[in-house]
Design a protein around this motif. Structure first.
Motif, short mmCIF file in Angstrom:
data_model
loop_
_atom_site.label_atom_id
_atom_site.label_comp_id
_atom_site.label_asym_id
_atom_site.label_seq_id
_atom_site.Cartn_x
_atom_site.Cartn_y
_atom_site.Cartn_z
N ALA A 134 24.21 44.49 59.98
CA ALA A 134 25.15 43.50 60.50
C ALA A 134 26.25 43.12 59.51
N TRP A 135 25.89 42.97 58.24
CA TRP A 135 26.89 42.51 57.25
C TRP A 135 27.99 43.56 57.07
N GLN A 136 29.20 43.06 56.83
CA GLN A 136 30.36 43.94 56.75
C GLN A 136 30.99 43.88 55.36
N PRO A 137 31.50 45.02 54.87
CA PRO A 137 32.18 45.02 53.56
C PRO A 137 33.36 44.04 53.54
N GLY A 138 33.44 43.25 52.48
CA GLY A 138 34.53 42.30 52.34
C GLY A 138 34.34 40.99 53.08
N GLN A 139 33.29 40.89 53.88
CA GLN A 139 33.00 39.67 54.64
C GLN A 139 32.47 38.59 53.70
N LEU A 140 32.94 37.36 53.85
CA LEU A 140 32.44 36.24 53.06
C LEU A 140 31.19 35.68 53.73
N VAL A 141 30.14 35.50 52.94
CA VAL A 141 28.90 34.92 53.45
C VAL A 141 28.56 33.72 52.58
N LEU A 142 28.54 32.54 53.19
CA LEU A 142 28.37 31.29 52.45
C LEU A 142 27.14 30.55 52.97
N HIS A 143 26.31 30.10 52.05
CA HIS A 143 25.21 29.21 52.45
C HIS A 143 25.33 27.88 51.71
N PRO A 144 24.87 26.77 52.31
CA PRO A 144 24.95 25.44 51.70
C PRO A 144 23.61 24.93 51.18
N ASP A 145 22.63 25.80 50.95
CA ASP A 145 21.32 25.36 50.49
C ASP A 145 21.40 24.97 49.01
N PRO A 146 20.94 23.77 48.64
CA PRO A 146 21.07 23.34 47.24
C PRO A 146 20.24 24.16 46.25
N ALA A 147 19.11 24.70 46.69
CA ALA A 147 18.17 25.33 45.77
C ALA A 147 18.48 26.78 45.47
N TYR A 148 19.24 27.43 46.33
CA TYR A 148 19.55 28.85 46.14
C TYR A 148 20.94 29.02 45.56
N GLY A 149 21.07 30.02 44.69
CA GLY A 149 22.40 30.48 44.31
C GLY A 149 22.79 31.62 45.24
N THR A 150 23.36 32.67 44.68
CA THR A 150 23.79 33.79 45.52
C THR A 150 22.78 34.93 45.56
N ALA A 151 21.74 34.87 44.70
CA ALA A 151 20.75 35.96 44.69
C ALA A 151 20.07 36.11 46.04
N VAL A 152 19.90 35.00 46.77
CA VAL A 152 19.25 35.06 48.07
C VAL A 152 20.07 35.87 49.07
N LEU A 153 21.37 36.02 48.79
CA LEU A 153 22.25 36.80 49.66
C LEU A 153 22.43 38.23 49.18
N ALA A 154 21.57 38.67 48.25
CA ALA A 154 21.68 40.03 47.72
C ALA A 154 21.66 41.11 48.80
N PRO A 155 20.85 40.96 49.87
CA PRO A 155 20.89 41.99 50.92
C PRO A 155 22.27 42.11 51.58
N ALA A 156 22.96 40.98 51.73
CA ALA A 156 24.31 41.02 52.29
C ALA A 156 25.29 41.64 51.29
#
Length: 233
Positions: A87-109
């Motif tokens: 589903a994720w697309q190259p160049g697409q911005l993916v933002l989460h607002p969870d306080p406990a996670y940085g960006t590592a949780v979005l590594a699959p994207a």
């Protein structure tokens, strides 16, 4: 992205946070392309009237910026699950607002070419338009790879917040600070209003309002409770 800098924004998660952030971004001129269904679609429609309700795959397909505002425990599985179906697309911005996670949780994207961003506005969300006024006076914790950190900071500003950079490894401690401030404040106020109600004080919340606000303002200004004036005896 349009020539004027507008992004097509989609939201996965129709709780209290996602719709408010979408409304804030829409107020900054971005176009809302869709949101997933939630437990209170009427409340979401009140703050995002007319925004299409789509499934998660369609939200991702249509969006240049995907705001993933799902419960903490669901975020890792959602990020990896959407990666597994491409589903994720190259160049697409993916933002989460969870306080406990940085960006590592979005590594699959990120592995699929998406740009991971973590932006947590430090307010207590109600899921209503009241939050938009709170955002205008709030800070936001921002975490992102160095090359795209300015993008995360700019989005925080567009939401109405002042961005503060929090390192990836510091996100758990940041989340602890947020949880402590939030839960302790609620607990103390509930305890105090309960005592006042028990002795017959009408509207105990209103009675304590000025006291609690002034005490908190003093503590925030001093930076430490030890510097605050003692209560009158």
């Amino acid at each position: 992205m349009n020539r004027d800098g507008r992004l097509g924004v989609g939201v996965i998660g129709a709780g209290r946070v996602g719709p408010v952030l979408a409304a804030a971004l829409a107020g900054a001129g971005h176009a809302l392309v869709g949101i997933t269904s939630g437990s209170d679609d009427d409340r979401v429609d009140a703050i995002l009237p007319g925004v299409p309700v789509l499934d998660a795959l369609e939200v991702v397909r249509r969006s240049e910026l995907v705001v993933v505002a799902v419960p903490h425990d669901e975020l890792p599985g959602l990020a990896s699950g959407l990666a597994e179906v491409g589903a994720w697309q190259p160049g697409q911005l993916v933002l989460h607002p969870d306080p406990a996670y940085g960006t590592a949780v979005l590594a699959p994207a990120a592995a699929r070419g998406a740009i991971p961003l973590a932006v947590h506005p430090a307010i207590s969300f109600t899921g209503t338009s009241i939050d938009l006024r709170q955002l205008a006076a709030a800070y936001a914790a921002v975490t992102a790879p160095a090359a795209v950190l300015p993008i995360a900071q700019a989005l925080a500003v567009e939401m109405g917040c002042e961005p503060v950079v929090v390192a990836e490894e510091d996100r758990p401690l940041y989340a602890e600070a947020i949880a402590t401030a939030t839960e302790f404040s609620r607990s103390i106020v509930r305890q105090s209003t309960g005592i006042l109600a028990g002795i017959g004080v009408e509207n105990p919340g209103g009675f304590l309002s000025a006291l609690v606000r002034s005490a908190v303002d003093q503590a925030l200004a001093s930076g430490t409770a030890a510097d605050a004036d003692p209560p009158l005896s």
